[in-house]
Design a protein around this motif. Sequence first.
Motif, short mmCIF file in Angstrom:
data_model
loop_
_atom_site.label_atom_id
_atom_site.label_comp_id
_atom_site.label_asym_id
_atom_site.label_seq_id
_atom_site.Cartn_x
_atom_site.Cartn_y
_atom_site.Cartn_z
N LEU A 108 11.78 -5.79 6.85
CA LEU A 108 10.96 -5.69 5.65
C LEU A 108 9.84 -6.73 5.64
N GLN A 109 10.09 -7.92 6.13
CA GLN A 109 9.05 -8.95 6.15
C GLN A 109 7.87 -8.50 7.02
N ASN A 110 8.15 -7.92 8.18
CA ASN A 110 7.08 -7.42 9.05
C ASN A 110 6.40 -6.19 8.45
N ILE A 111 7.14 -5.38 7.72
CA ILE A 111 6.54 -4.23 7.06
C ILE A 111 5.58 -4.70 5.97
N ARG A 112 5.94 -5.75 5.24
CA ARG A 112 5.04 -6.30 4.21
C ARG A 112 3.73 -6.77 4.83
N VAL A 113 3.81 -7.40 5.99
CA VAL A 113 2.60 -7.85 6.69
C VAL A 113 1.76 -6.64 7.09
N ALA A 114 2.41 -5.61 7.62
CA ALA A 114 1.70 -4.40 8.04
C ALA A 114 1.04 -3.71 6.84
N VAL A 115 1.75 -3.62 5.73
CA VAL A 115 1.19 -2.97 4.53
C VAL A 115 -0.02 -3.75 4.02
N ALA A 116 0.08 -5.07 3.99
CA ALA A 116 -1.06 -5.89 3.56
C ALA A 116 -2.26 -5.65 4.47
N HIS A 117 -2.00 -5.51 5.75
CA HIS A 117 -3.07 -5.24 6.71
C HIS A 117 -3.68 -3.86 6.46
N LEU A 118 -2.84 -2.86 6.24
CA LEU A 118 -3.34 -1.50 6.00
C LEU A 118 -4.20 -1.43 4.74
N ARG A 119 -3.82 -2.18 3.72
CA ARG A 119 -4.60 -2.19 2.47
C ARG A 119 -6.02 -2.69 2.69
N GLY A 120 -6.18 -3.59 3.66
CA GLY A 120 -7.49 -4.17 3.90
C GLY A 120 -8.37 -3.39 4.85
#
Length: 183
Positions: A86-98
């Motif tokens: 989940l921690q890595n998914i949060r990083v990926a989601v933040a990246h996708l948002r940008g």
Amino acid sequence: MPRGGPRDEAVPGTPTPAADEVGYRGPTACAAAGITYRQLDYWARTALVEPSIRPAHGSGTQRLYSFRDILVLKIVKRLLDTGVGLQNIRVAVAHLRGRGVADLAGMTLMSDGASVYECTSYDEVVDLVQGGQGVFGIAVGAVWREVEASLGTLQGERTDTGETLFRHHPGDELARRRRERAG
């Protein structure tokens, strides 16, 4: 999250984004992303993937998700299903948002089960695979088309008027019959 080179221009042959003025309620978002309502609710409450059109405020209000939100929901589901933390998914989601819309349509997300990497070229994918460890990839453009196809049979609503919309693809006989019966 590591990424490849910049991609600011539109990518020829990639899917076009859904209209910004259309939103989707929770049950529709769940159906299109292949998740349960419990997952959707939890991810919204923990700010993993929040609805960008209309968040829930108090009892009885309906969240309204954009096409892009649903695309991210489906990607999160795929990452979870393959064992990414989940921690890595949060990083990926933040990246996708940008990232820009053209960037999303043209990228491949690769993971070794621990980290998630963005690859925007064939060479980047090959370099990652040649590293010798097992990896899997998610072609975001393909997920985009899956979400578009799912939403093509589900209802959305106009964000400015609240009017219910039935999206359909040309030649969709079942959708045409439903519209005729409804109206």
